[in-house]
Design a protein around this motif. Structure first.
Motif, PDB file in Angstrom:
ATOM      1  N   GLU A 125       0.853  -1.187   0.000  1.00  0.00           N
ATOM      2  CA  GLU A 125       0.000   0.000   0.000  1.00  0.00           C
ATOM      3  C   GLU A 125       0.894   1.245   0.000  1.00  0.00           C
ATOM      4  OE1 GLU A 125      -1.227   2.723   1.323  1.00  0.00           O
ATOM      5  OE2 GLU A 125      -3.289   2.675   0.605  1.00  0.00           O
ATOM      6  N   PRO A 126       0.784   2.112  -1.030  1.00  0.00           N
ATOM      7  CA  PRO A 126       1.777   3.178  -1.188  1.00  0.00           C
ATOM      8  C   PRO A 126       1.654   4.347  -0.209  1.00  0.00           C
ATOM      9  CG  PRO A 126       0.663   2.656  -3.274  1.00  0.00           C
ATOM     10  CD  PRO A 126      -0.113   2.022  -2.175  1.00  0.00           C
ATOM     11  N   TRP A 127       0.455   4.572   0.343  1.00  0.00           N
ATOM     12  CA  TRP A 127       0.236   5.850   1.003  1.00  0.00           C
ATOM     13  C   TRP A 127      -0.054   5.761   2.501  1.00  0.00           C
ATOM     14  CZ3 TRP A 127      -2.798   4.899  -3.601  1.00  0.00           C
ATOM     15  CH2 TRP A 127      -2.175   5.394  -4.759  1.00  0.00           C
ATOM     16  N   ASN A 128      -0.678   4.708   2.951  1.00  0.00           N
ATOM     17  CA  ASN A 128      -1.201   4.695   4.307  1.00  0.00           C
ATOM     18  C   ASN A 128      -0.450   3.721   5.208  1.00  0.00           C
ATOM     19  OD1 ASN A 128      -3.700   6.457   3.879  1.00  0.00           O
ATOM     20  ND2 ASN A 128      -3.928   4.913   2.274  1.00  0.00           N
ATOM     21  N   PRO A 129      -0.416   3.994   6.519  1.00  0.00           N
ATOM     22  CA  PRO A 129       0.257   3.077   7.451  1.00  0.00           C
ATOM     23  C   PRO A 129      -0.516   1.779   7.594  1.00  0.00           C
ATOM     24  CG  PRO A 129      -0.900   4.790   8.658  1.00  0.00           C
ATOM     25  CD  PRO A 129      -0.984   5.172   7.212  1.00  0.00           C
ATOM     26  N   PRO A 130       0.140   0.707   8.022  1.00  0.00           N
ATOM     27  CA  PRO A 130      -0.571  -0.557   8.215  1.00  0.00           C
ATOM     28  C   PRO A 130      -1.605  -0.449   9.324  1.00  0.00           C
ATOM     29  CG  PRO A 130       1.667  -0.697   9.067  1.00  0.00           C
ATOM     30  CD  PRO A 130       1.569   0.592   8.340  1.00  0.00           C
ATOM     31  N   THR A 131      -2.823  -0.850   9.013  1.00  0.00           N
ATOM     32  CA  THR A 131      -3.924  -0.811   9.977  1.00  0.00           C
ATOM     33  C   THR A 131      -4.657  -2.130   9.924  1.00  0.00           C
ATOM     34  OG1 THR A 131      -4.182   1.581   9.621  1.00  0.00           O
ATOM     35  CG2 THR A 131      -5.999   0.415  10.709  1.00  0.00           C
ATOM     36  N   ARG A 132      -4.787  -2.780  11.049  1.00  0.00           N
ATOM     37  CA  ARG A 132      -5.411  -4.101  11.056  1.00  0.00           C
ATOM     38  C   ARG A 132      -6.931  -3.981  11.070  1.00  0.00           C
ATOM     39  NH1 ARG A 132      -5.419  -8.760  14.725  1.00  0.00           N
ATOM     40  NH2 ARG A 132      -4.228  -7.610  16.285  1.00  0.00           N
ATOM     41  N   TYR A 133      -7.557  -4.713  10.180  1.00  0.00           N
ATOM     42  CA  TYR A 133      -9.023  -4.773  10.088  1.00  0.00           C
ATOM     43  C   TYR A 133      -9.573  -5.974  10.842  1.00  0.00           C
ATOM     44  CZ  TYR A 133     -13.528  -5.875   7.889  1.00  0.00           C
ATOM     45  OH  TYR A 133     -14.841  -6.219   7.670  1.00  0.00           O
ATOM     46  N   LEU A 134      -8.921  -7.136  10.682  1.00  0.00           N
ATOM     47  CA  LEU A 134      -9.387  -8.346  11.353  1.00  0.00           C
ATOM     48  C   LEU A 134      -8.755  -8.448  12.741  1.00  0.00           C
ATOM     49  CD1 LEU A 134      -9.204 -11.035   8.523  1.00  0.00           C
ATOM     50  CD2 LEU A 134     -11.213  -9.773   9.325  1.00  0.00           C
ATOM     51  N   HIS A 135      -9.594  -8.607  13.751  1.00  0.00           N
ATOM     52  CA  HIS A 135      -9.117  -8.793  15.124  1.00  0.00           C
ATOM     53  C   HIS A 135      -9.604 -10.164  15.595  1.00  0.00           C
ATOM     54  CE1 HIS A 135      -7.515  -4.717  15.631  1.00  0.00           C
ATOM     55  NE2 HIS A 135      -8.495  -4.363  14.819  1.00  0.00           N
ATOM     56  N   GLU A 136      -8.802 -11.159  15.259  1.00  0.00           N
ATOM     57  CA  GLU A 136      -9.100 -12.547  15.577  1.00  0.00           C
ATOM     58  C   GLU A 136      -7.909 -13.143  16.314  1.00  0.00           C
ATOM     59  OE1 GLU A 136      -9.804 -14.346  11.828  1.00  0.00           O
ATOM     60  OE2 GLU A 136     -11.627 -13.177  11.401  1.00  0.00           O
ATOM     61  N   PRO A 137      -8.111 -14.216  17.080  1.00  0.00           N
ATOM     62  CA  PRO A 137      -6.992 -14.796  17.842  1.00  0.00           C
ATOM     63  C   PRO A 137      -5.778 -15.120  16.976  1.00  0.00           C
ATOM     64  CG  PRO A 137      -9.056 -15.735  18.596  1.00  0.00           C
ATOM     65  CD  PRO A 137      -9.386 -14.885  17.406  1.00  0.00           C
ATOM     66  N   ARG A 138      -6.000 -15.622  15.755  1.00  0.00           N
ATOM     67  CA  ARG A 138      -4.878 -15.952  14.857  1.00  0.00           C
ATOM     68  C   ARG A 138      -4.021 -14.731  14.592  1.00  0.00           C
ATOM     69  NH1 ARG A 138      -2.899 -18.835  10.343  1.00  0.00           N
ATOM     70  NH2 ARG A 138      -2.564 -17.581   8.466  1.00  0.00           N
ATOM     71  N   TYR A 139      -4.671 -13.617  14.246  1.00  0.00           N
ATOM     72  CA  TYR A 139      -3.908 -12.439  13.863  1.00  0.00           C
ATOM     73  C   TYR A 139      -3.386 -11.669  15.070  1.00  0.00           C
ATOM     74  CZ  TYR A 139      -5.705 -13.668   9.328  1.00  0.00           C
ATOM     75  OH  TYR A 139      -5.994 -14.365   8.182  1.00  0.00           O
ATOM     76  N   ARG A 154       3.966  -6.347  10.708  1.00  0.00           N
ATOM     77  CA  ARG A 154       2.675  -5.656  10.629  1.00  0.00           C
ATOM     78  C   ARG A 154       2.421  -5.135   9.217  1.00  0.00           C
ATOM     79  NH1 ARG A 154       0.805  -2.679  16.117  1.00  0.00           N
ATOM     80  NH2 ARG A 154       1.747  -4.095  17.632  1.00  0.00           N
ATOM     81  N   SER A 155       3.473  -4.615   8.581  1.00  0.00           N
ATOM     82  CA  SER A 155       3.302  -4.152   7.209  1.00  0.00           C
ATOM     83  C   SER A 155       2.944  -5.305   6.283  1.00  0.00           C
ATOM     84  CB  SER A 155       4.586  -3.470   6.721  1.00  0.00           C
ATOM     85  OG  SER A 155       4.803  -2.262   7.409  1.00  0.00           O
ATOM     86  N   MET A 156       3.600  -6.444   6.472  1.00  0.00           N
ATOM     87  CA  MET A 156       3.277  -7.614   5.661  1.00  0.00           C
ATOM     88  C   MET A 156       1.817  -8.009   5.846  1.00  0.00           C
ATOM     89  SD  MET A 156       2.643 -11.104   6.051  1.00  0.00           S
ATOM     90  CE  MET A 156       3.427 -11.592   7.579  1.00  0.00           C
ATOM     91  N   MET A 157       1.354  -8.043   7.100  1.00  0.00           N
ATOM     92  CA  MET A 157      -0.005  -8.471   7.378  1.00  0.00           C
ATOM     93  C   MET A 157      -1.046  -7.529   6.777  1.00  0.00           C
ATOM     94  SD  MET A 157       0.395  -9.545  11.401  1.00  0.00           S
ATOM     95  CE  MET A 157      -1.385  -9.790  11.635  1.00  0.00           C
ATOM     96  N   CYS A 158      -0.805  -6.224   6.918  1.00  0.00           N
ATOM     97  CA  CYS A 158      -1.859  -5.245   6.661  1.00  0.00           C
ATOM     98  C   CYS A 158      -1.690  -4.427   5.389  1.00  0.00           C
ATOM     99  CB  CYS A 158      -1.958  -4.282   7.851  1.00  0.00           C
ATOM    100  SG  CYS A 158      -2.301  -5.093   9.425  1.00  0.00           S
ATOM    101  N   SER A 159      -0.487  -4.392   4.821  1.00  0.00           N
ATOM    102  CA  SER A 159      -0.230  -3.476   3.701  1.00  0.00           C
ATOM    103  C   SER A 159       0.240  -4.167   2.432  1.00  0.00           C
ATOM    104  CB  SER A 159       0.817  -2.434   4.118  1.00  0.00           C
ATOM    105  OG  SER A 159       0.352  -1.656   5.197  1.00  0.00           O
ATOM    106  N   SER A 160       0.427  -5.482   2.437  1.00  0.00           N
ATOM    107  CA  SER A 160       0.979  -6.156   1.265  1.00  0.00           C
ATOM    108  C   SER A 160      -0.106  -6.862   0.467  1.00  0.00           C
ATOM    109  CB  SER A 160       2.060  -7.160   1.683  1.00  0.00           C
ATOM    110  OG  SER A 160       1.496  -8.243   2.388  1.00  0.00           O
ATOM    111  N   ALA A 161       0.173  -7.072  -0.809  1.00  0.00           N
ATOM    112  CA  ALA A 161      -0.733  -7.805  -1.691  1.00  0.00           C
ATOM    113  C   ALA A 161       0.089  -8.433  -2.803  1.00  0.00           C
ATOM    114  CB  ALA A 161      -1.802  -6.888  -2.274  1.00  0.00           C
TER     115      ALA A 161
END
Length: 424
Positions: A125-139, A154-161
């Protein structure tokens, strides 16, 4: 990351170290027919009025509720940062895969458009900081574990594709389609794919110094779960050793938070007083993120998400051609063999070859030369795989715009960031 084993109560009997090794050998490299392929596509969801604006959690929740009402050929899942993932069903041909996923994307885009949302393909994601959407025990557990190694997790989890291409492991017999050759080739050619399709030079609006910031993140994370195993000898034995010696990310629980142990390997867990179950092994396998992951088939995880509505088709077609066509596979093998010396003894993605691919893309002369030869071999092979004129044209256009010029999609973003006009 969405391939988790969600339940915690199945397969209750524990497994021994020897049983784990036998299971891993048996399930992770399945050789021989049928010959199928697939693709997994991850996308960032954003506001249509301004692609720099990510969708809010409330907007994402409503969007996914609407998307789940669609009848799709591909399972739809959600990544920790709210990224959308479509995972194709195994297809009998390249064009079957392209047609099925393309139809799904038409439906997905139409539904999102009604909500004022769109999807975009960036490796990071080019512009925004990593922000977690899913709040589950795994994550929750994954974040705790990865934070021990730095902020990259955290960047890998929330900002990569990514565009993840899935191909058969190959045949038991030697030769260009044999599983040992394909396993070796996937890791050497993988650096060329990183360079050719790099599309993540920005983070939080700033140039990172990498054409593929996404790949740089993987290389900076826990090596016990992101490194490739040894490429010498039997792939099954090497992968089984890696699985057993990889740290346990977390121990699942039916209720409450999942435990995050400190430095315990799966091998050590099997030797403990409370050994793991078969379900624990299945889950552990989903927490390993090497560049190429054997899951019965081979999952190529190194390609950044691509620009444009159909940009994903080119890496799928090129990768499939270089592995499924014997002549193209032989050309690719001979082309990348000299690069192995540059890679040295370190495993991907942490060796000098992969680092150069992520940092420089096709500005690296050796990677550019290898890409030119491999893309030409793929273009020659694609008609033999039944590729349509549209796919052939897309590969040719990509070759002309990027590969022949020593560029990758990241260079377009870098031009924009420096106020230059995009190349024609």
């Amino acid at each position: 990351m969405s391939d988790s084993t969600s339940g915690c109560t199945e397969h209750r009997s524990s497994v021994t170290e020897a049983e784990v090794e036998a299971l891993v050998r048996g399930i992770c490299f399945k050789t021989g027919p049928p010959r199928t392929l697939g693709v997994e596509l991850e996308w960032h969801i954003h506001e249509l009025r301004d692609p720099r604006l990510p969708a809010t959690p409330a907007r994402l929740e409503a969007a996914y509720a609407a998307l789940r009402t669609l009848t799709l050929n591909s399972p739809l899942t959600v990544e920790p940062g709210g990224q959308l993932e479509l995972s194709s069903a195994p297809a009998a041909s390249l064009m079957e895969c392209v047609g099925s996923v393309s139809a799904d994307l038409v439906a997905v885009r139409a539904t999102l458009r009604e909500a004022g949302l769109g999807i975009s393909g960036f490796g990071h994601e080019p512009w925004n900081p990593p922000t977690r959407y899913l709040h589950e025990p795994r994550y929750d557990a994954m974040e705790i574990y990865l934070d021990r190694f730095g902020p990259e997790g955290r960047s890998m989890m929330c900002s990569s594709a990514s565009v993840q291409v899935c191909l058969d492991a190959g045949y038991e017999e030697p030769g260009p389609l044999g599983h040992q050759r394909r396993w070796w080739l996937s890791h050497q050619l993988g650096a060329v794919l990183v360079a050719a399709f790099a599309h993540s030079p920005l983070a939080r609006g700033r140039v990172t110094g990498w054409r593929s910031t996404r790949q740089a993140l993987w290389a900076a994370m826990d090596p016990g779960r992101t490194d490739a195993p040894s490429l010498d000898g039997d792939p099954r034995a090497a992968w089984a050793r890696l699985v057993l010696d990889a740290p346990v990310m977390c121990v699942r629980a039916d209720e409450g938070p999942w435990a995050v142990p400190g430095g315990m390997t799966f091998r050590e867990w099997t030797r403990s007083d409370t050994p793991p179950t078969r379900a624990d092994l299945d889950y552990h396998l989903t927490t390993l993120f090497p560049p190429v992951r054997p899951r019965g088939h081979l999952e190529f995880r190194m390609i950044d998400a691509q620009p444009g509505e159909d940009g994903w088709i080119v890496p799928l077609a090129v990768t499939a051609a270089l592995f499924e066509d014997p002549a193209a596979a032989e050309t690719a093998y001979r082309t990348v063999k000299p690069l192995a010396e540059r890679a040295g003894s370190q495993p991907p993605p942490r060796n000098p070859l992969w680092e150069a691919a992520a940092r420089d893309g096709l500005a690296d002369p050796e990677l550019r030369e290898a890409a030119v030869v491999c893309f030409a071999a793929a273009a020659e092979a694609l008609p033999r795989l039944g590729a349509s004129p549209e796919v052939l044209d897309a590969v040719a256009a990509y070759t002309d715009r990027y590969v022949a010029r020593g560029r990758c999609p990241a260079d377009d973003l870098l031009d924009l960031s420096h106020g230059k006009d995009l190349p024609a």
